[in-house]
Motif scaffolding. Structure first.
Motif, PDB file in Angstrom:
ATOM      1  N   UNK A  16      21.485  79.890 -16.587  1.00 45.78           N
ATOM      2  CA  UNK A  16      21.798  81.038 -17.439  1.00 45.78           C
ATOM      3  C   UNK A  16      23.092  81.774 -17.069  1.00 45.78           C
ATOM      4  N   UNK A  17      23.837  81.270 -16.108  1.00 47.32           N
ATOM      5  CA  UNK A  17      25.123  81.872 -15.788  1.00 47.32           C
ATOM      6  C   UNK A  17      26.150  81.495 -16.856  1.00 47.32           C
ATOM      7  N   UNK A  18      27.077  82.419 -17.105  1.00 48.45           N
ATOM      8  CA  UNK A  18      28.113  82.165 -18.104  1.00 48.45           C
ATOM      9  C   UNK A  18      29.035  81.028 -17.659  1.00 48.45           C
ATOM     10  N   UNK A  19      29.388  80.164 -18.602  1.00 44.42           N
ATOM     11  CA  UNK A  19      30.358  79.104 -18.352  1.00 44.42           C
ATOM     12  C   UNK A  19      31.764  79.678 -18.487  1.00 44.42           C
ATOM     13  N   UNK A  20      32.602  79.394 -17.515  1.00 49.29           N
ATOM     14  CA  UNK A  20      34.035  79.641 -17.698  1.00 49.29           C
ATOM     15  C   UNK A  20      34.790  78.550 -16.946  1.00 49.29           C
ATOM     16  N   UNK A  21      35.682  77.898 -17.650  1.00 53.70           N
ATOM     17  CA  UNK A  21      36.433  76.795 -17.070  1.00 53.70           C
ATOM     18  C   UNK A  21      37.891  76.861 -17.469  1.00 53.70           C
ATOM     19  N   UNK A  22      38.746  76.408 -16.559  1.00 54.81           N
ATOM     20  CA  UNK A  22      40.180  76.424 -16.826  1.00 54.81           C
ATOM     21  C   UNK A  22      40.810  75.200 -16.180  1.00 54.81           C
ATOM     22  N   UNK A  52      45.267  68.933  -8.733  1.00 59.18           N
ATOM     23  CA  UNK A  52      44.385  69.770  -9.548  1.00 59.18           C
ATOM     24  C   UNK A  52      43.489  70.620  -8.643  1.00 59.18           C
ATOM     25  N   UNK A  53      42.996  69.998  -7.590  1.00 62.81           N
ATOM     26  CA  UNK A  53      42.138  70.726  -6.653  1.00 62.81           C
ATOM     27  C   UNK A  53      42.903  71.870  -5.995  1.00 62.81           C
ATOM     28  N   UNK A  54      44.158  71.621  -5.630  1.00 62.13           N
ATOM     29  CA  UNK A  54      44.953  72.672  -4.995  1.00 62.13           C
ATOM     30  C   UNK A  54      45.264  73.804  -5.964  1.00 62.13           C
ATOM     31  N   UNK A  55      45.316  73.498  -7.239  1.00 63.36           N
ATOM     32  CA  UNK A  55      45.629  74.513  -8.241  1.00 63.36           C
ATOM     33  C   UNK A  55      44.393  75.225  -8.781  1.00 63.36           C
ATOM     34  N   UNK A  56      43.226  74.833  -8.306  1.00 63.42           N
ATOM     35  CA  UNK A  56      42.007  75.527  -8.702  1.00 63.42           C
ATOM     36  C   UNK A  56      41.488  75.173 -10.077  1.00 63.42           C
ATOM     37  N   UNK A  57      41.884  74.016 -10.608  1.00 64.42           N
ATOM     38  CA  UNK A  57      41.410  73.611 -11.929  1.00 64.42           C
ATOM     39  C   UNK A  57      39.980  73.097 -11.825  1.00 64.42           C
ATOM     40  N   UNK A  58      39.131  73.551 -12.736  1.00 61.36           N
ATOM     41  CA  UNK A  58      37.759  73.059 -12.767  1.00 61.36           C
ATOM     42  C   UNK A  58      37.377  72.560 -14.160  1.00 61.36           C
ATOM     43  N   UNK A  59      38.378  72.378 -15.043  1.00 60.18           N
ATOM     44  CA  UNK A  59      38.096  71.966 -16.415  1.00 60.18           C
ATOM     45  C   UNK A  59      39.067  70.868 -16.832  1.00 60.18           C
ATOM     46  N   UNK A  60      38.536  69.906 -17.566  1.00 63.14           N
ATOM     47  CA  UNK A  60      39.367  68.821 -18.082  1.00 63.14           C
ATOM     48  C   UNK A  60      38.975  68.528 -19.514  1.00 63.14           C
ATOM     49  N   UNK A  61      39.998  68.292 -20.334  1.00 62.05           N
ATOM     50  CA  UNK A  61      39.792  67.893 -21.718  1.00 62.05           C
ATOM     51  C   UNK A  61      40.897  66.922 -22.112  1.00 62.05           C
ATOM     52  N   UNK A  62      40.583  65.994 -22.986  1.00 64.97           N
ATOM     53  CA  UNK A  62      41.582  65.115 -23.563  1.00 64.97           C
ATOM     54  C   UNK A  62      41.075  64.612 -24.903  1.00 64.97           C
ATOM     55  N   UNK A  63      42.002  64.385 -25.838  1.00 64.55           N
ATOM     56  CA  UNK A  63      41.604  63.654 -27.044  1.00 64.55           C
ATOM     57  C   UNK A  63      41.722  62.168 -26.706  1.00 64.55           C
ATOM     58  N   UNK A  64      40.614  61.515 -26.627  1.00 65.46           N
ATOM     59  CA  UNK A  64      40.565  60.098 -26.249  1.00 65.46           C
ATOM     60  C   UNK A  64      41.255  59.274 -27.338  1.00 65.46           C
ATOM     61  N   UNK A  75      37.319  86.423 -26.119  1.00 70.53           N
ATOM     62  CA  UNK A  75      36.002  85.827 -25.919  1.00 70.53           C
ATOM     63  C   UNK A  75      36.022  84.330 -25.704  1.00 70.53           C
ATOM     64  N   UNK A  76      37.153  83.795 -25.216  1.00 71.07           N
ATOM     65  CA  UNK A  76      37.273  82.364 -24.947  1.00 71.07           C
ATOM     66  C   UNK A  76      36.696  82.063 -23.571  1.00 71.07           C
ATOM     67  N   UNK A  77      35.871  81.015 -23.490  1.00 72.02           N
ATOM     68  CA  UNK A  77      35.227  80.671 -22.224  1.00 72.02           C
ATOM     69  C   UNK A  77      35.887  79.521 -21.490  1.00 72.02           C
ATOM     70  N   UNK A  78      36.629  78.739 -22.188  1.00 70.58           N
ATOM     71  CA  UNK A  78      37.155  77.491 -21.620  1.00 70.58           C
ATOM     72  C   UNK A  78      38.545  77.275 -22.194  1.00 70.58           C
ATOM     73  N   UNK A  79      39.511  76.921 -21.348  1.00 70.51           N
ATOM     74  CA  UNK A  79      40.861  76.651 -21.839  1.00 70.51           C
ATOM     75  C   UNK A  79      41.495  75.559 -20.995  1.00 70.51           C
ATOM     76  N   UNK A  80      42.155  74.621 -21.663  1.00 66.14           N
ATOM     77  CA  UNK A  80      42.827  73.533 -20.959  1.00 66.14           C
ATOM     78  C   UNK A  80      44.263  73.423 -21.451  1.00 66.14           C
ATOM     79  N   UNK A  81      45.173  73.549 -20.520  1.00 69.07           N
ATOM     80  CA  UNK A  81      46.601  73.481 -20.809  1.00 69.07           C
ATOM     81  C   UNK A  81      46.977  72.086 -21.293  1.00 69.07           C
TER      82      UNK A  81
END
Length: 870
Positions: free
Chosen positions: A53-59, A92-104, A333-339
């Motif tokens: 039940x914790x809020x999701x937030x990923x970047x 990515x680990x050094x930059x603190x990224x915990x989210x990944x997205x790609x259009x396959x 109100x955005x929970x997830x964002x991927x550069x």
């Protein structure tokens, strides 16, 4: 190419719908009877939550090595894609990224019927997801891209349904739709070859976005029917994860999207447009001030979650902007964002994948640290929190952004991150546990041009990581190719000083990474360092660390960086275009050599013999000298810069080699600066030289036209319709305005002492279409304020004068225009202070203000020649 086609019987649509409805009912009953949740879910308020039940937030980022250009380039360059993935994911680990997205790239891993092809692309994708998971990253995948695999090259003859049908037909053609149903079913059922877990069951898989930017044009009921079939094919697998759909395109169909059974909508943000082909100058913080969603009520009514699949401040080479973007996302109100998109390190020297974007820790360290700070914004700032408008929101919570200092920073009790030199003082340095930065701070002084990380492992034990220098030697946003080096890497030894009570003075330094033999002696707080990973230990403490220990999501001795790539010495210098007589002139150059150059000299062409001045190192690769005001007489100042890198003399511009003590400059063209009297006009815009640097929405027929007078031209802007319908937002506000912007601050740097003496703003030009045309001319300040007035252009070319004292506040148009197009046209903020000519940096010219309401739908046009102050 190894291929294994996974075949699946396509269930008839009616049977499928019955199965789906029964399955959905059973699933709902099971969830009601068993409150235990194994997947992320969307609650009744439209918030994604973890099973606890914790809020999701990923970047994080988009990243494409398994597919298309990135994959082809790796093979072409002899790069092992898996090793490249390992290296970048460590960063990515050094930059603190915990989210990944790609259009396959479905076109590379499917056939025309939508059967999944288990080939090298899918295998490498599985490998990458496994490695990301090991570092703690989560995923939202977009199985369908619709794209060919060519960009920036030509599309290959790929086997997939997207190649056969194309995007438009994929949305409407029955056979194409069946292929997508089949493909989505198989994609979610695909078992990762490295984890042994199907995508549908992967706990690191947060959700799925059905497809990338579909751009629907059909009636709402047909759009709903299409999306419903995609959702059903995915639910048929038993997958209970949230399903998202792109709702930032064709936004008038938002209700139709949610009626199809999706749980959330995806958004993009390119607040500085795309494809400028060069670095975009000027303060862009007004462009990222607010992410306003005009159909927010539809999302709330359907209890939809929101995520950003792509964003970037395209064509921006500076580092201040990303935390401000993240702030606006959280407010919305955005929970997830991927550069979009992180450049594979092996491609970053040339930036060939997407030349309007540029992101890499090694090659663009300040930008990457900015993205690291943006990740912290996502994890620290609550959704919906509003910090007001710029410039008031430049400092928010633990964060601060500064356009003028090109600085983004974050300071909490335990963390201190900064993208450039800062004077910020931590409240209690004893509490700091993590530092990441570029340049100098009150904690770390470092002369090199690479990022660094300093992390407390235990009391009195810190891990230091220093990356090599990155020097931009050419336009990274231009027409790039693998044969053109835009950024070089250099390994040099630089002085460093660390001021931390937990380390004290005379601490010890132990190299950790493989092959690192650097032995540094610390004197007080100061020492010299080369790129690598080190263990710093307080004097008197005997550490037992070997470097093989795991710490958080890395190993202590890990280090990744390319070797030195400087193959030949370079000197970069952009002379100011003009300056005033009787003032000192500081000449600054970036000297790109592997080692410290032997000498850098300015040779001024004055009289028969000329004068020479030795340049001195100002910082790292920056050398400078000041030509005294006595030499700065009216006329042209012409000069060369001679670099001796230890192998010989090289004359710039042009890098002419000289093999003798007597330099032959007869065929070389010198740098040139106009030296003017103080009472001369200050030219802000000249169509002949500046039109290519306009931030202007493109329309057919715009053109540069020569004038009869030598050295003069006019840029013709003929607008058939001031307002044109937007297919992506047909119900949007009708704004009858066409504006353009030009950043002139670099042009007038040498005239700073005269600008306060200017009294008038003058424009030369004429109207088009054989009728007069009012235009608004405004001066833009660094704080986003615009001060302007309206002039009435006539068909005959003339000069139009405006007293500076008569300029009034007018609206700032957010230029370049952003994507998505529903975002605000005007910036609603600014400092609202009185006009100060010393703060101006750009000009805004608008067609629309002053035009009678009855004439707004007519054609209007203007030809602009020059704009100046006098």
């Amino acid at each position: 190419m190894k291929r294994k086609i996974v075949k699946s019987a396509i269930v008839p649509a009616l049977v499928w719908l019955v199965i789906f409805n029964i399955s959905s009912t059973l699933t709902l009953a099971q969830k009601n009877n068993n409150p235990e949740k194994k997947d992320v879910y969307v609650d009744q308020y439209g918030v994604m939550r973890w099973p606890d039940n914790q809020e999701v937030h990923g970047f994080g980022v988009n990243y494409t090595v398994p597919f298309a250009h990135a994959y082809r380039s790796a093979i072409k360059l002899g790069i092992d894609p898996k090793k490249a993935i390992d290296d970048d994911i460590y960063h990515f680990a050094r930059l603190g990224f915990d989210a990944y997205r790609v259009h396959v790239w479905d076109t590379e891993i499917s056939d025309t019927l939508g059967n999944l092809i288990e080939n090298e692309h899918l295998e490498l994708f599985d490998y990458m997801l496994d490695k990301m998971k090991q570092r703690g990253m989560k995923f939202i995948l977009t199985p369908i891209a619709f794209w060919g695999n060519g960009w920036p090259d030509r599309d290959e003859n790929t086997p997939g349904f997207s190649h056969k049908y194309g995007k438009d037909n994929c949305l409407t053609n029955e056979d194409a739709i069946k292929a997508q149903e089949n493909y989505l079913f198989q994609f979610l059922n695909h078992v990762n070859q490295y984890t042994g877990i199907a995508y549908k069951n992967e706990t690191a898989m947060i959700a799925f976005e059905i497809s990338n930017e579909p751009h629907h044009r059909e009636a709402p009921e047909k759009v709903t029917a299409y999306i419903s079939r995609m959702v059903q094919s995915m639910r048929k697998t038993g997958c209970e994860k949230p399903i998202f759909y792109n709702i930032s395109h064709s936004i008038h169909l938002a209700e139709a999207y949610f009626d199809a059974g999706i749980q959330g909508g995806t958004f993009q943000w390119y607040p500085t447009g795309l494809g400028f082909q060069k670095e975009l100058k000027g303060n862009m913080l007004p462009n990222v001030d607010k992410y306003a969603i005009p159909f927010e009520d539809v999302i709330k009514r359907h209890q939809g979650a929101k995520m950003v699949y792509e964003f970037d401040a395209a064509d921006i080479g500076r580092s201040y902007i990303y935390p401000a973007i993240a702030r606006s996302f959280r407010t919305a109100g955005i929970q997830w964002a991927t550069h979009f998109s992180y450049d594979p390190t092996y491609l970053a020297y040339a930036n060939t994948e997407y030349n309007t974007h540029y992101m890499n820790l090694v090659y663009a360290p300040p930008k990457a640290i900015s993205l690291k700070i943006a990740a912290e914004v996502f994890h620290q700032i609550p959704m919906g929190r509003n910090f007001g408008t710029f410039p008031g929101n430049a400092t928010f919570d633990a964060f601060h952004v500064s356009y003028e200092n090109d600085l983004a920073e974050m300071l909490t009790d335990e963390k201190f991150f900064y993208t450039n030199t800062t004077t910020t003082i931590p409240k209690d340095v004893n509490k700091l546990k993590e530092i990441a930065g570029f340049g100098n701070s009150t904690i770390i002084a470092y002369e090199g041009l690479g990022a660094y990380f300093l992390d407390q492992i235990n009391k009195g034990e810190w891990r230091l990581e220093v990356l090599p220098d990155a020097i931009w030697i050419d336009n990274v946003f231009g027409r790039n190719s693998l044969g053109k080096t835009r950024v070089v890497i250099n390994w040099r030894e630089w002085p460093m000083a660390i001021h931390l009570p937990d380390l004290g003075e005379n601490f010890t330094i132990k190299p950790l990474n493989s092959g690192n033999t650097k032995q540094s002696e610390v004197r007080g707080n100061q020492f010299s360092i080369t790129p690598g990973t080190y263990l710093l230990t307080k004097s008197g403490i005997k550490s037992k660390k070997t470097g093989n220990e795991e710490w958080k999501n890395i190993t202590l001795n890990e280090f990744v960086a390319p070797v030195t790539t400087i193959e030949q010495s370079e000197l970069l210098h952009n002379p100011i275009s003009e300056m005033e007589a009787g003032n000192d002139y500081k000449i600054t150059a970036t000297v790109v050599t592997r080692d410290v150059p032997k000498s850098v000299t300015v040779n001024i062409l004055s009289g028969f013999r000329g004068k020479r001045y030795d340049m001195v190192k100002e910082a790292a690769y920056t050398y400078s000298v000041t030509v005294p005001k006595e030499e700065m007489n009216e006329g042209f100042l012409r000069y060369f810069i001679i670099l001796n890198d230890g192998t010989g003399d090289y004359v710039f511009p042009g890098k002419h080699a000289s093999q003798s003590e007597r330099l032959d400059l007869s065929e070389a063209e010198p740098y040139e600066v106009k030296v003017l009297a103080k009472d001369q006009p200050i030219y802000l815009f000249d169509a002949l030289t500046d039109y290519q640097y306009l931030n202007i929405p493109w329309r057919r027929g715009f053109k540069l036209m020569p004038k009869a007078e030598p050295g003069k031209a006019a840029y013709q802007v003929n607008i058939e319709k001031l307002f044109t319908d937007d297919a992506e937002n047909p119900d949007g506000e009708k704004i009858y305005d066409f504006s353009m912007r030009f950043y002139f601050n670099d042009k007038i740097k040498g005239r700073a002492n005269s600008i306060n003496r200017m009294k008038e703003l003058v424009l030369s030009g004429n109207s088009l279409n054989d009728k007069s045309c009012p235009i608004q001319v405004g001066l833009i300040s660094k704080t986003g304020d615009v001060y302007g007035a309206i002039v009435q252009l006539d068909p005959e070319s003339s000069e139009y004068k405006i007293l500076l004292s008569e300029l009034k506040p007018v609206k700032l148009v957010t230029l370049p225009r952003p994507y998505p197009s529903f975002l605000p046209y005007y910036f609603d903020g600014g400092s609202h202070t009185n006009f100060n000519i010393e703060d101006i940096e750009a000009i805004q010219i608008s067609i629309g203000p002053g035009i009678l309401t009855s004439q707004l739908k007519e054609s209007h046009g203007a030809a602009i020649e020059r704009v100046w102050l006098q």
